[in-house]
Write a protein that holds these residues in place. Structure first.
Motif, PDB file in Angstrom:
ATOM      1  N   ASP A   1       0.850  -1.167   0.039  1.00 20.58           N
ATOM      2  CA  ASP A   1       0.048   0.002   0.086  1.00 20.58           C
ATOM      3  C   ASP A   1       0.893   1.154  -0.041  1.00 20.58           C
ATOM      4  O   ASP A   1       0.638   2.443   0.629  1.00 20.58           O
ATOM      5  CB  ASP A   1      -0.942   0.131   1.188  1.00 20.58           C
TER       6      ASP A   1
ATOM      7  N   ASP B   1      -0.028   2.768  -6.777  1.00 24.30           N
ATOM      8  CA  ASP B   1      -0.973   1.878  -7.734  1.00 24.30           C
ATOM      9  C   ASP B   1      -0.474   0.977  -8.886  1.00 24.30           C
ATOM     10  O   ASP B   1      -0.817   0.353  -9.517  1.00 24.30           O
ATOM     11  CB  ASP B   1      -2.131   2.517  -8.186  1.00 24.30           C
TER      12      ASP B   1
ATOM     13  N   SER C   1      -6.085   5.545 -13.942  1.00 20.51           N
ATOM     14  CA  SER C   1      -5.940   4.432 -12.772  1.00 20.51           C
ATOM     15  C   SER C   1      -6.782   4.679 -11.601  1.00 20.51           C
ATOM     16  O   SER C   1      -7.648   5.558 -11.558  1.00 20.51           O
ATOM     17  CB  SER C   1      -4.573   4.645 -12.195  1.00 20.51           C
ATOM     18  N   LYS C   2      -6.989   3.625 -10.829  1.00 24.53           N
ATOM     19  CA  LYS C   2      -8.020   3.618  -9.507  1.00 24.53           C
ATOM     20  C   LYS C   2      -7.384   4.907  -8.570  1.00 24.53           C
ATOM     21  O   LYS C   2      -8.209   5.196  -7.957  1.00 24.53           O
ATOM     22  CB  LYS C   2      -7.763   2.248  -8.923  1.00 24.53           C
ATOM     23  N   LYS C   3      -6.237   5.208  -8.843  1.00 33.13           N
ATOM     24  CA  LYS C   3      -5.523   5.983  -7.869  1.00 33.13           C
ATOM     25  C   LYS C   3      -6.312   7.555  -8.174  1.00 33.13           C
ATOM     26  O   LYS C   3      -6.301   8.178  -6.920  1.00 33.13           O
ATOM     27  CB  LYS C   3      -3.958   6.110  -7.944  1.00 33.13           C
TER      28      LYS C   3
END
Length: 599
Positions: A173, A214, A457-459
């Motif tokens: 993480d 990520d 991205s998910k970020k």
């Protein structure tokens, strides 16, 4: 018996036993090289065949060999201690042995012939093996089984950097920061004629490789060896296990952070943190020999010259145009600084970035990915050439790190250089100093884990969620309660911040709590849900990014205060901590996915 012949009486290279099946896109084991077997690799996921000792042919007409265990594949006597799975994988993908020597259960492949995969799909699968600026020294580790891992372990040199690095390979993480150091140490055959023969090895070439949390992008930041900086105190582990305190020094070249006064790579890692505010997790160090050996193992690296080059110092002598170089020519190319641009070290840095980017592309080419022999040779050369910290000091750990780095697409790897200016203290500038407006902004982007390239991205969604914490009603300054801790590198930062909050912002209920229990790379503000309006007010005053907001789950009781911990990104009271969303203008950038000609 060495690793290349271990497990095989005939001494065949273990990498040669694995070949790519063009019909399936999988690597398959060629178990027997005798004349009785076909040159066609054994099927690893085909249908079962009846018990027979007669040769059998598969549906493609290839001879399958004599069955020994009710299957079409001949069993290898050297592997009789293994289970008999119906599907074999590349050694690096098999379950490793447990402590008692047993293997984990391997999954069985589907019965029947597999359907042909599209070339694009096969290439996508193969590309998962590599990626990232360090993949050129790591990807080959995916080839070997247990014996090869042991062989690679024996190749590696390690250094214990103590608290300077990360004891874990990586944190799932968090971003990963790896410092790649190229030293000017001239040991090894053929290197005696290069420059200072007695060099103990200084930090000559330095690239901080920052991989996003990520894993969608990476920034490769070159740090000039002639950058004037302060080197902090550091601890060096001695051969007998004791620690030696090496005092810091001010206003010296960055390259003295290694070798000088007995400093090791841990001291260089601490110096990078001092400059950028980024904690370095691991280091990888190579010398002159590494460039020659790795470029040869990969089969040569493609470069482009905009003009002919003849440099008597580096011994590079090539006409204009495209070339594939390895060995001595590769070393000469990355060493030359009198042939390009303004004939300085900054121009040499650009050439080195082009070389590394080209090597990454070569590693991802089909000619490398489909050659187990080439991958094995590359891994063998890489591990012999590398010195790393103990946190990644085994073949298994390096392979784990390589797989993590392989998630980054090369089109999202950006090379850049620390923004600098000629040293104003020198009449004829030889060294450089930081260009604060630009360097501070670039370092802030990296600390905030902001990509230098546009990525989906998910970020981004996560960042939007964090930034939403900054929106909403704000409490009056007089209602804000906060305890301030100093976890950064600015002495007296907590008191300076409290003084600024009280005198300049009207936050009278702020308290100096002195040093934080541990160092902090980033500034954080911890608060309870019923303190959200106070948190938003304080964040606005200090220019805190959404990522600094740490909202708790339970409401505060009574007069409980929020907790503000100042990190390495804190520059001074009243200076916003938020990094820019885009790269400042005129900062040098190069993309790893694009070839450029050296000028």
């Amino acid at each position: 018996m060495d690793a290349q012949s271990r497990g095989r009486a005939d001494g065949i290279d273990p990498a040669d036993q694995w070949v790519l099946n063009p019909h399936t896109g999988d690597y398959e084991l060629r178990l027997n090289h005798s004349g009785g077997d076909s040159d066609t690799p054994s099927r690893t996921s085909g249908a079962r065949v009846p018990h027979s000792r007669e040769p059998v042919r598969d549906s493609g007409g290839g001879r399958r060999g004599t069955t020994r265990d009710g299957r079409g594949d001949r069993r290898d006597p050297a592997r009789d201690d293994q289970d008999s799975p119906s599907k074999r994988e590349v050694p690096g993908q098999r379950s490793r042995r447990s402590a008692n020597g047993a293997r984990g259960q391997e999954s069985s492949g589907p019965a029947g012939r597999r359907s042909r995969k599209a070339p694009k799909a096969r290439r996508k699968k193969a590309l998962m093996w590599t990626g990232g600026v360090t993949a050129f020294v790591l990807v080959g580790l995916s080839v070997g089984g247990y014996a090869l891992y042991q062989h690679f372990n024996g190749n590696l040199n390690t250094v214990d950097v103590g608290g300077a690095g990360n004891k874990n390979v990586f944190d799932n993480d968090a971003p990963i920061n790896i410092l790649i150091i190229g030293t000017d140490k001239r040991t090894g055959k053929g290197n005696e004629g290069y420059g200072d023969k007695g060099s103990v090895g200084h930090a000559d070439t330095n690239i901080l490789f920052h991989v996003s949390e990520d894993r969608t992008n990476a920034t490769a930041l070159s740090i000039p060896r002639d950058l004037i900086t302060d080197i902090p105190d550091c601890k060096v582990k001695q051969p007998d296990g004791s620690e030696k305190d090496v005092p810091g020094t001010q206003n010296v070249r960055f390259n003295q952070s290694l070798g000088q006064e007995g400093r090791n790579a841990g001291c260089t890692m601490e110096t990078v943190r001092e400059i950028t505010g980024l904690k370095v997790d691991h280091f990888m160090m190579v010398d002159f020999n590494a460039v020659k050996e790795l470029s040869t193992a990969v089969g040569g690296v493609e470069i482009c010259l905009a003009k002919p080059v003849k440099d008597p110092d580096s011994h590079l002598n090539l006409p204009a145009g495209e070339h594939r170089i390895q060995g001595e020519d590769a070393l000469a190319f990355v060493r030359t600084r009198h042939s390009f641009g303004n004939h300085g070290d900054l121009d040499r840095i650009k050439v080195q970035q082009q070389f590394i980017a080209s090597m990454i592309r070569q590693m991802q080419s089909d000619s490398t990915l489909t050659s187990p022999t080439k991958l094995y040779k590359l891994a063998d050369a890489a591990t012999k050439a590398l010195t790393v910290d103990t946190g990644i000091g085994t073949g298994t750990k390096l392979a784990s790190l390589a797989q993590e780095l392989s998630k980054v697409n090369t089109k999202n790897i950006t090379f850049t250089t620390v923004p600098v200016l000629d040293n104003p203290a020198e009449k004829t500038p030889v060294t450089v100093v930081l260009n604060p407006p630009k360097s501070d902004a670039l370092f802030a982007m990296m600390r905030d884990d902001t990509s230098l390239t546009e990525v989906k991205s998910k970020k981004k969604a996560a960042k939007g969620k964090q930034d939403a914490l900054l929106k909403g009603p704000k409490a009056a300054a007089g209602d804000v309660r906060v305890d301030v801790y100093n976890g950064g590198k600015v002495p007296g930062a907590a008191q300076a911040t409290v003084t600024w909050l009280q005198n300049e912002q009207g936050v009278l209920k702020s308290t100096n709590k002195a040093n934080a229990p541990a160092k902090a790379a980033k500034t954080t503000l911890e608060y309870a849900p019923n303190q959200a309006d106070q948190a938003r007010a304080l964040a606005a005053m200090m220019g805190l990014p959404g990522s600094a907001m740490k909202k708790g789950t339970e409401d505060a009781e009574g007069l409980q205060a929020m907790v503000l911990t100042l990190g390495d990104d804190f520059k001074g009271a009243g200076t916003p901590i938020t990094g820019p969303a885009k790269v400042p203008a005129d900062i040098q950038q190069a993309n790893a996915d694009k070839a450029e000609c050296a000028k």
